[in-house]
Design a protein around this motif. Structure first.
Motif, PDB file in Angstrom:
ATOM      1  N   SER A 109       0.835  -1.206   0.000  1.00 61.01           N
ATOM      2  CA  SER A 109       0.000   0.000   0.000  1.00 61.01           C
ATOM      3  C   SER A 109       0.869   1.256   0.000  1.00 61.01           C
ATOM      4  N   TRP A 110       1.941   1.238   0.790  1.00 62.00           N
ATOM      5  CA  TRP A 110       2.838   2.376   0.828  1.00 62.00           C
ATOM      6  C   TRP A 110       3.520   2.581  -0.509  1.00 62.00           C
ATOM      7  N   LEU A 111       3.988   1.493  -1.115  1.00 61.05           N
ATOM      8  CA  LEU A 111       4.631   1.599  -2.427  1.00 61.05           C
ATOM      9  C   LEU A 111       3.663   2.115  -3.489  1.00 61.05           C
ATOM     10  N   ALA A 112       2.416   1.676  -3.443  1.00 61.97           N
ATOM     11  CA  ALA A 112       1.411   2.150  -4.391  1.00 61.97           C
ATOM     12  C   ALA A 112       1.136   3.649  -4.193  1.00 61.97           C
ATOM     13  N   GLN A 114       3.311   5.806  -3.034  1.00 58.80           N
ATOM     14  CA  GLN A 114       4.502   6.508  -3.520  1.00 58.80           C
ATOM     15  C   GLN A 114       4.499   6.587  -5.045  1.00 58.80           C
ATOM     16  N   GLU A 115       4.027   5.545  -5.684  1.00 59.52           N
ATOM     17  CA  GLU A 115       3.978   5.518  -7.150  1.00 59.52           C
ATOM     18  C   GLU A 115       2.946   6.498  -7.688  1.00 59.52           C
ATOM     19  N   ALA A 116       1.863   6.693  -6.941  1.00 56.11           N
ATOM     20  CA  ALA A 116       0.794   7.592  -7.385  1.00 56.11           C
ATOM     21  C   ALA A 116       1.208   9.059  -7.340  1.00 56.11           C
ATOM     22  N   ARG A 117       2.237   9.382  -6.603  1.00 52.48           N
ATOM     23  CA  ARG A 117       2.679  10.787  -6.505  1.00 52.48           C
ATOM     24  C   ARG A 117       3.231  11.267  -7.766  1.00 52.48           C
TER      25      ARG A 117
END
Length: 117
Positions: A109-112, A114-117
């Motif tokens: 969830s955290w990686l997702a 970060q990717e959305a930024r």
């Protein structure tokens, strides 16, 4: 990756729910009849039959509420297993597995995010 993880987890939790319902309906061979279980254990079985199904649906839909209900199901199962093992007997490897799955969910969830930024 998060969506694949949520969908795979949803299938596992749906199987857990189906097994709990099969226990309630006494169609699992070799398992003590549901009526013979103590009331507290019966309550735990019914609780997890319902919450695991709801969590599986929410996870499959990849909704935020699905993750919340799933986390509630996992943490309540782990808490019951540690504090009252007679209600929900889980082995140490299953407890560790549950902790690892929750950790992986938070990481993905955290990686997702970060990717959305």
């Amino acid at each position: 990756m998060l969506i694949w993880f949520m969908r795979l987890t949803a299938l596992v939790w749906l199987l857990k729910s189906v097994f709990a319902w099969a226990t309630i309906l006494d169609i699992v061979p070799g398992v003590r009849p549901f009526e013979a279980e103590p009331f507290g254990r019966q309550s735990a079985i019914v609780y997890f039959a319902v919450i695991d199904a709801a969590a599986a649906i929410g996870l499959w839909l990849t909704s935020a509420w699905g993750g919340v209900i799933w986390l509630l199901a996992v943490t309540s199962a782990m808490t019951l297993a540690v504090l009252t093992p007679q209600l929900l007997p889980l082995s140490v490897p299953l407890l560790v597995f549950g902790g690892c799955v929750v950790t992986l969910y938070f990481l993905l969830s955290w990686l997702a995010a970060q990717e959305a930024r």
